[in-house]
Design an enzyme around this catalytic site. Structure first.
Site, mmCIF file in Angstrom:
data_model
loop_
_atom_site.group_PDB
_atom_site.id
_atom_site.type_symbol
_atom_site.label_atom_id
_atom_site.label_comp_id
_atom_site.label_asym_id
_atom_site.label_seq_id
_atom_site.Cartn_x
_atom_site.Cartn_y
_atom_site.Cartn_z
ATOM 1 N N PRO A 10 0.788 -1.231 0.000
ATOM 2 C CA PRO A 10 0.000 0.000 0.000
ATOM 3 C C PRO A 10 0.825 1.289 0.000
ATOM 4 C CG PRO A 10 -0.298 -1.227 2.058
ATOM 5 C CD PRO A 10 0.435 -2.119 1.116
ATOM 6 N N ASN A 11 0.323 2.237 -0.769
ATOM 7 C CA ASN A 11 0.837 3.610 -0.870
ATOM 8 C C ASN A 11 2.138 3.722 -1.675
ATOM 9 O OD1 ASN A 11 -1.321 4.652 0.770
ATOM 10 N ND2 ASN A 11 -0.301 3.706 2.506
ATOM 11 N N ARG A 18 5.115 10.871 -2.654
ATOM 12 C CA ARG A 18 4.847 10.526 -1.260
ATOM 13 C C ARG A 18 6.105 10.734 -0.410
ATOM 14 N NH1 ARG A 18 4.581 4.432 1.164
ATOM 15 N NH2 ARG A 18 4.042 5.008 3.300
ATOM 16 N N TYR A 23 11.224 8.681 1.022
ATOM 17 C CA TYR A 23 11.197 7.623 0.006
ATOM 18 C C TYR A 23 11.854 8.006 -1.315
ATOM 19 C CZ TYR A 23 7.926 5.596 3.331
ATOM 20 O OH TYR A 23 7.364 5.081 4.477
ATOM 21 N N ASN A 73 8.168 -5.576 -1.143
ATOM 22 C CA ASN A 73 8.092 -4.464 -0.187
ATOM 23 C C ASN A 73 6.657 -4.456 0.334
ATOM 24 O OD1 ASN A 73 7.952 -2.146 1.305
ATOM 25 N ND2 ASN A 73 9.094 -0.886 -0.145
ATOM 26 N N ALA A 76 3.216 -0.898 4.720
ATOM 27 C CA ALA A 76 2.689 -0.935 6.097
ATOM 28 C C ALA A 76 2.235 -2.332 6.518
ATOM 29 C CB ALA A 76 1.545 0.065 6.241
ATOM 30 N N GLU A 100 12.660 -9.534 1.386
ATOM 31 C CA GLU A 100 11.881 -8.398 1.904
ATOM 32 C C GLU A 100 12.730 -7.144 1.738
ATOM 33 O OE1 GLU A 100 10.812 -8.787 6.062
ATOM 34 O OE2 GLU A 100 10.424 -6.634 6.233
ATOM 35 N N HIS A 102 12.906 -2.681 1.907
ATOM 36 C CA HIS A 102 12.331 -1.390 2.302
ATOM 37 C C HIS A 102 13.210 -0.282 1.760
ATOM 38 C CE1 HIS A 102 9.508 -3.367 4.969
ATOM 39 N NE2 HIS A 102 10.504 -4.152 5.321
ATOM 40 N N ARG A 109 13.036 4.710 12.443
ATOM 41 C CA ARG A 109 11.788 5.490 12.389
ATOM 42 C C ARG A 109 10.889 5.186 13.595
ATOM 43 N NH1 ARG A 109 9.369 4.824 6.637
ATOM 44 N NH2 ARG A 109 8.206 6.670 7.331
HETATM 45 C C1 DQA Z 1 8.378 0.977 3.754
HETATM 46 C C2 DQA Z 1 8.435 1.202 5.272
HETATM 47 C C3 DQA Z 1 7.076 0.986 5.905
HETATM 48 O O1 DQA Z 1 7.148 1.248 7.301
HETATM 49 C C4 DQA Z 1 6.059 1.940 5.301
HETATM 50 O O2 DQA Z 1 4.781 1.679 5.832
HETATM 51 C C5 DQA Z 1 6.044 1.948 3.821
HETATM 52 C C6 DQA Z 1 7.302 1.829 3.092
HETATM 53 C C7 DQA Z 1 9.711 1.318 3.059
HETATM 54 O O3 DQA Z 1 9.880 0.917 1.918
HETATM 55 O O4 DQA Z 1 10.562 2.007 3.647
HETATM 56 O O5 DQA Z 1 5.006 2.125 3.193
HETATM 57 O O6 DQA Z 1 8.101 -0.407 3.519
#
Ligand code: DQA
Length: 146
Positions: A10-11, A18, A23, A73, A76, A100, A102, A109
Site C-alpha cells: 500500500p501507498n 509521497r 522515500y 516491499n 505498512a 523483503e 524497504h 523510524r
Molecule cells: C516501507 C516502510 C514501511 O514502514 C512503510 O509503511 C512503507 C514503506 C519502506 O519501503 O521504507 O510504506 O516499507
C-alpha cells in the site's frame, strides 16, 4: 522465461510524490526501468503494486505456482499482516527466494515500524538504501540462482 515478481504494498504507487524526504523522488516506473536493466539472463522483471492485501496474497500464490523468485516491499503490511506472512511463508517453504525490501530503514523510524512480521519467513531482508535496496535484492537473487 521465469518472472521475478517485484511486489509492492500500500501507498507505494505514490512513490515520487509521497514523502520524498523519506522515500525519494523516483516513481515506481523509474524503479521498473532500473530493475529491468539488470534482469538476469532468462528472467523478466514484473513490477506490481496494490493497496489490497488479498491481491498481494494472490500474487504470492502465483509465485509459488509459477516458481518465481519474489522481491517484496510489504509497506505498512510489514508491521501487522499475519495473513501476508503466512502467504510469504508458502513461497520460501516452496524453496523459492523471497527478499523483503524497504526503501527506508524502518528501525530508524517510529517504534511501530521496528517490528516486521514478514522477516521471520523471508529468505533475507534489505532496508534503507532507497531503490538500491531493490537492486541489491535482485543481485542476491541472481547470485542464488547462479
Ligand atoms: C516501507 C516502510 C514501511 O514502514 C512503510 O509503511 C512503507 C514503506 C519502506 O519501503 O521504507 O510504506 O516499507
Amino acid at each position: 522465461m521465469v518472472s521475478i515478481l517485484v511486489l509492492n504494498g500500500p501507498n507505494l504507487g505514490r512513490l515520487g510524490s509521497r514523502e520524498p524526504d523519506v522515500y525519494g523522488t523516483g516513481t515506481l516506473e523509474d524503479l521498473a526501468v532500473a530493475l529491468e536493466a539488470e534482469a538476469p539472463p532468462g528472467h523478466r522483471i514484473d513490477v506490481r503494486q496494490t493497496n489490497d492485501e488479498a491481491e498481494l496474497i494472490g500474487w504470492l500464490y502465483e509465485a509459488v505456482d509459477t516458481g518465481s523468485p519474489v522481491i517484496l516491499n510489504p509497506a505498512a503490511f510489514t508491521h501487522y499482516s499475519y495473513a501476508l506472512r503466512d502467504a510469504a511463508a508458502l513461497v520460501t517453504k516452496a524453496g523459492l527466494i523471497l527478499v523483503e525490501v524497504h526503501l527506508s530503514n524502518p528501525h530508524t523510524r517510529e517504534e511501530f515500524r521496528h517490528t516486521s512480521v514478514i522477516s521471520g519467513v523471508a529468505t533475507g531482508v534489505i532496508a534503507g538504501f532507497g531503490f538500491t535496496s531493490y537492486l541489491l535484492a535482485l543481485d542476491a537473487i541472481n547470485r542464488q540462482l547462479g
